[in-house]
Design a protein around this motif. Structure first.
Motif, short mmCIF file in Angstrom:
data_model
loop_
_atom_site.label_atom_id
_atom_site.label_comp_id
_atom_site.label_asym_id
_atom_site.label_seq_id
_atom_site.Cartn_x
_atom_site.Cartn_y
_atom_site.Cartn_z
N GLY A 84 -85.72 28.45 -86.81
CA GLY A 84 -86.43 29.62 -86.29
C GLY A 84 -87.93 29.41 -86.20
N LYS A 85 -88.53 28.94 -87.29
CA LYS A 85 -89.98 28.74 -87.30
C LYS A 85 -90.39 27.65 -86.31
N THR A 93 -88.91 26.64 -83.62
CA THR A 93 -88.76 27.11 -82.24
C THR A 93 -89.96 27.95 -81.83
N ARG A 94 -90.38 28.86 -82.71
CA ARG A 94 -91.53 29.72 -82.39
C ARG A 94 -92.81 28.89 -82.24
N VAL A 95 -93.00 27.93 -83.14
CA VAL A 95 -94.20 27.10 -83.09
C VAL A 95 -94.22 26.26 -81.82
N CYS A 128 -92.73 26.80 -78.91
CA CYS A 128 -92.96 27.64 -77.72
C CYS A 128 -94.42 28.08 -77.63
N THR A 129 -95.00 28.43 -78.78
CA THR A 129 -96.40 28.86 -78.78
C THR A 129 -97.33 27.72 -78.39
N LYS A 145 -97.20 27.05 -74.64
CA LYS A 145 -97.93 28.07 -73.89
C LYS A 145 -99.44 27.86 -74.01
#
Length: 291
Positions: free
Chosen positions: A131-132, A134-136, A138-139, A142
């Motif tokens: 989870g973490k 994946t978020r990192v 994607c961020t 971007k």
């Protein structure tokens, strides 16, 4: 894309192999674990040379990310290979399992380390990172995509790739490389060479205006793989590859024996090219000891 490594990296699938999440998960379920040594530097070089290429599915306009998963300390120079990737704008995330060296993970990973370095005690605990991470990821993608984009062509070919690699003046210890530059001059060239039967890759970085290189201090009678990569501001063009073998060491010739006495002889021979010293061995023949 995914590559496994021990002492010899192996591409399991390229970036362009699958187009859906389900296909990737199915490929992961069918993946066979590759045990062995831990040559992380060689693996990172393999990813750069083989996986992050347009013909492997890498898009020049896309951000380049590498996730390194390792359970041990590297047996070669992982830091040097990682620095090469980072200098090309490729971001590295390092994940350690079990016996991974955390100091090495921090050397290999990109900054900021609090977002790019992870360590767990065993493989089942990797699921806690999904989870973490994946978020990192994607961020970060971007953030990098929002920066001012460089003026990089969308396609490769002769515009970004050198041609006509020639290997000449081969001796037991050296060889000379020349190539024709691409239509668009690169910022630098990266030349990688190593024995085909295994060995730590060595590299030389040249200015983009140079199109030749003399390699020295090679091992005699050894087949070498040579690659030449053009480096631009945010991309590496398609590389040239060649293979050749260094010559065996030359031997002295025309041995002559003269000036024999009861306790001495004089030896002479034609010199071996490149020899700096000679080792002379002699012994009495067992069946002619009286002579």
């Amino acid at each position: 894309g995914l590559s496994q490594y021990s002492s010899d990296p192996r591409t399991e699938w390229d970036l362009s192999a699958y187009s859906t999440r389900d296909q990737v998960l199915e490929a992961m379920r069918n993946l066979r674990y590759k045990g062995g040594n831990t040559f992380t530097g060689l693996a990172l070089t393999h990813v750069l040379e083989q996986n992050l290429k347009p013909d492997a599915g890498a898009r020049l306009e896309a951000e380049k990310l590498v996730i390194l998963l390792t359970d041990g300390k590297s047996q070669d120079d992982a830091n040097l290979a990682a620095q090469t990737l980072k200098n090309l704008g490729i971001e590295i995330f390092a994940i350690g399992v079990k016996n991974a060296d955390e100091v090495e993970l921090k050397q290999v990973a990109s900054e900021p380390l609090e977002l790019t370095v992870y360590n767990v005690l065993d493989f089942p605990l990797l699921s806690s990172l999904v989870g973490k991470l994946t978020r990192v990821l994607c961020t970060r993608i971007k953030e990098k995509s929002n920066k001012e984009s460089a003026d990089i062509p969308v396609n490769t070919g002769p515009q970004l790739s050198p041609t006509d690699l020639k290997i000449s003046a081969v001796t037991s210890k050296s060889m000379h490389l020349t190539w024709s530059p691409p239509l668009r001059p690169p910022k630098k060239y990266r030349i990688v060479y190593y024995p085909s039967k295994g060995g730590i890759p060595k590299e030389v970085i040249l200015d983009g205006a140079v199109s030749s290189l003399h390699l020295s201090n090679l091992t005699s009678h050894t087949e070498y793989l040579v690659s030449v990569f053009p480096i631009y501001d945010t991309v590496v063009g398609d590389g040239l590859r060649g293979v050749t073998s260094t010559l065996p060491l030359s031997s002295p010739r025309s041995l002559r024996v003269s000036e024999l006495s009861h306790n001495s002889i004089r030896l002479s021979w034609k010199a071996a090219q490149g020899a700096t010293q000679y080792l002379v061995l002699c012994s009495a023949a067992p069946d002619r000891a009286e002579d």
